[in-house]
Design a protein around this motif. Structure first.
Motif, PDB file in Angstrom:
ATOM      1  N   ASP A   1      -4.282  -0.624   5.039  1.00 45.76           N
ATOM      2  CA  ASP A   1      -3.534   0.350   4.365  1.00 45.76           C
ATOM      3  C   ASP A   1      -4.281   0.607   3.172  1.00 45.76           C
ATOM      4  OD1 ASP A   1      -2.156   1.167   6.621  1.00 45.76           O
ATOM      5  OD2 ASP A   1      -0.357   0.549   5.480  1.00 45.76           O
ATOM      6  N   GLY A   2      -4.863  -0.521   2.540  1.00 41.33           N
ATOM      7  CA  GLY A   2      -5.883  -0.183   1.361  1.00 41.33           C
ATOM      8  C   GLY A   2      -5.011  -0.357   0.356  1.00 41.33           C
ATOM      9  N   ALA A   3      -3.860  -0.907  -0.017  1.00 41.78           N
ATOM     10  CA  ALA A   3      -3.055  -0.984  -1.216  1.00 41.78           C
ATOM     11  C   ALA A   3      -3.780  -1.219  -2.238  1.00 41.78           C
ATOM     12  CB  ALA A   3      -1.691  -1.689  -0.716  1.00 41.78           C
ATOM     13  N   VAL A   4      -3.905  -0.605  -3.469  1.00 47.22           N
ATOM     14  CA  VAL A   4      -4.420  -1.206  -4.655  1.00 47.22           C
ATOM     15  C   VAL A   4      -3.719  -1.973  -5.348  1.00 47.22           C
ATOM     16  CG1 VAL A   4      -5.616  -0.082  -6.671  1.00 47.22           C
ATOM     17  CG2 VAL A   4      -5.608   1.271  -4.586  1.00 47.22           C
ATOM     18  N   ASN A   5      -4.108  -2.889  -6.121  1.00 46.62           N
ATOM     19  CA  ASN A   5      -3.706  -3.978  -6.876  1.00 46.62           C
ATOM     20  C   ASN A   5      -2.712  -4.952  -6.392  1.00 46.62           C
ATOM     21  OD1 ASN A   5      -5.149  -2.964  -9.289  1.00 46.62           O
ATOM     22  ND2 ASN A   5      -3.649  -1.205  -9.623  1.00 46.62           N
ATOM     23  N   LEU A   6      -2.571  -4.908  -5.174  1.00 43.15           N
ATOM     24  CA  LEU A   6      -1.984  -5.995  -4.137  1.00 43.15           C
ATOM     25  C   LEU A   6      -2.692  -7.128  -4.099  1.00 43.15           C
ATOM     26  CD1 LEU A   6       0.679  -4.143  -2.009  1.00 43.15           C
ATOM     27  CD2 LEU A   6       1.180  -5.123  -4.165  1.00 43.15           C
ATOM     28  N   PRO A   7      -2.212  -8.220  -4.112  1.00 43.78           N
ATOM     29  CA  PRO A   7      -2.930  -9.577  -3.618  1.00 43.78           C
ATOM     30  C   PRO A   7      -3.056  -9.543  -2.202  1.00 43.78           C
ATOM     31  CG  PRO A   7      -0.830 -10.196  -4.676  1.00 43.78           C
ATOM     32  CD  PRO A   7      -0.871  -8.594  -4.797  1.00 43.78           C
ATOM     33  N   VAL A   8      -4.113  -9.931  -1.670  1.00 40.60           N
ATOM     34  CA  VAL A   8      -4.093  -9.885  -0.183  1.00 40.60           C
ATOM     35  C   VAL A   8      -3.963 -11.456   0.401  1.00 40.60           C
ATOM     36  CG1 VAL A   8      -5.775  -9.373   1.846  1.00 40.60           C
ATOM     37  CG2 VAL A   8      -5.658  -7.913  -0.080  1.00 40.60           C
TER      38      VAL A   8
ATOM     39  N   LEU B   1      -4.724 -16.770  -0.565  1.00 39.35           N
ATOM     40  CA  LEU B   1      -4.107 -15.523  -1.641  1.00 39.35           C
ATOM     41  C   LEU B   1      -5.420 -14.932  -2.504  1.00 39.35           C
ATOM     42  CD1 LEU B   1      -1.731 -13.563  -1.651  1.00 39.35           C
ATOM     43  CD2 LEU B   1      -1.314 -15.006  -3.676  1.00 39.35           C
ATOM     44  N   PHE B   2      -5.901 -13.747  -2.224  1.00 41.56           N
ATOM     45  CA  PHE B   2      -6.729 -13.175  -3.033  1.00 41.56           C
ATOM     46  C   PHE B   2      -6.345 -12.073  -3.911  1.00 41.56           C
ATOM     47  CE2 PHE B   2      -9.191 -15.005   0.631  1.00 41.56           C
ATOM     48  CZ  PHE B   2     -10.473 -15.677  -0.074  1.00 41.56           C
ATOM     49  N   ASP B   3      -6.993 -11.965  -5.050  1.00 40.24           N
ATOM     50  CA  ASP B   3      -6.834 -11.090  -6.027  1.00 40.24           C
ATOM     51  C   ASP B   3      -8.017 -10.283  -5.926  1.00 40.24           C
ATOM     52  OD1 ASP B   3      -4.026 -11.096  -6.958  1.00 40.24           O
ATOM     53  OD2 ASP B   3      -4.807 -12.751  -8.279  1.00 40.24           O
ATOM     54  N   GLY B   4      -8.402  -9.069  -5.044  1.00 40.38           N
ATOM     55  CA  GLY B   4      -9.719  -8.512  -5.047  1.00 40.38           C
ATOM     56  C   GLY B   4     -10.631  -9.560  -4.323  1.00 40.38           C
ATOM     57  N   ARG B   5     -11.653 -10.074  -4.956  1.00 39.58           N
ATOM     58  CA  ARG B   5     -12.651 -11.097  -4.585  1.00 39.58           C
ATOM     59  C   ARG B   5     -12.401 -12.490  -5.089  1.00 39.58           C
ATOM     60  NH1 ARG B   5     -18.066  -9.200  -2.391  1.00 39.58           N
ATOM     61  NH2 ARG B   5     -17.566  -7.258  -1.731  1.00 39.58           N
ATOM     62  N   THR B   6     -11.449 -12.512  -5.870  1.00 37.65           N
ATOM     63  CA  THR B   6     -11.055 -14.059  -6.517  1.00 37.65           C
ATOM     64  C   THR B   6     -10.037 -14.606  -5.949  1.00 37.65           C
ATOM     65  OG1 THR B   6     -11.526 -12.848  -8.662  1.00 37.65           O
ATOM     66  CG2 THR B   6     -10.272 -14.826  -8.656  1.00 37.65           C
ATOM     67  N   LEU B   7     -10.302 -15.698  -5.411  1.00 40.14           N
ATOM     68  CA  LEU B   7      -9.256 -16.709  -4.761  1.00 40.14           C
ATOM     69  C   LEU B   7      -8.237 -17.118  -5.796  1.00 40.14           C
ATOM     70  CD1 LEU B   7      -8.259 -18.153  -2.267  1.00 40.14           C
ATOM     71  CD2 LEU B   7      -9.969 -20.080  -3.165  1.00 40.14           C
TER      72      LEU B   7
END
Length: 194
Positions: free
Chosen positions: A107-114, A142-148
């Motif tokens: 869904d491409g939620a912005v600013n949520l960790p993946v 758990l990633f914040d953008g490309r940051t682990l």
């Protein structure tokens, strides 16, 4: 007499192979849910990746007493969907039930960790012909953008009540719930995004 024998033979062939028994992780119960004292963060969850041999509806087992490097599949028992998909559905439901906000990464939620999960094992292991256990191994990142932000390996082994597909499916369901509960605690105790 020959015609009668031929009709019996054709009738036997028409019956065909035995149909497969289908298994999933069972109904989601409110008791034993992933409850944590600390609130869960809102997260996006990506599709779980699995090795090619595990990415199917086949129910796999290993024979430790014969050749534990050979995954084998039950001939007449299957999952309703690939184990990674069953685990993902269970994870989303449990985390939501525990008060978390869960959004699919698609869904491409912005600013949520993946949260990305790799399934290394989801199988039944036989130590003997009459004794088996469920084995699950999942690596969560758990990633914040490309940051682990964090990564943890979750491994669970639980004995099966019976040495067959039904016993394996039940033990794998319990092991899945145990790992999901551990993941919920891990997610709840991670430091907030800086």
């Amino acid at each position: 007499m020959l015609a009668f024998a031929g009709s019996i033979l054709l009738t036997g062939c028409a019956v065909g192979p035995q149909s497969a028994s289908l298994f999933d992780l069972g109904p989601l119960h409110t008791q034993g849910s992933a409850a944590t004292e600390t609130p869960l963060p809102a997260i996006s969850i990506a599709e779980i990746t699995a090795p090619v041999w595990l990415d199917s509806q086949m129910m796999f087992y290993r024979l430790n007493y014969d050749n534990n490097q050979q995954p084998r599949a039950y001939a007449t028992s299957k999952w309703t969907m690939a184990p990674a998909q069953l685990f993902l559905l269970r994870l989303k439901s449990r985390l939501s039930q525990a008060g978390g906000v869960v959004v699919p990464a698609s869904d491409g939620a912005v600013n949520l960790p993946v949260l990305r999960i790799e399934a290394d094992d989801f199988s039944q292991v036989f130590d003997s012909a009459h004794q088996s256990s469920a084995h699950i191994a999942m690596r969560a990142s758990l990633f914040d953008g490309r940051t682990l932000r964090a990564q943890k390996m979750f491994v669970k082994q639980l004995p099966a009540a019976s040495a067959d597909a039904q016993g394996g499916a039940a033990a794998l369901a319990l092991a899945s719930d145990a790992i999901i509960n551990e993941m919920a605690v891990w997610l709840a105790t991670l430091p907030a995004k800086k």
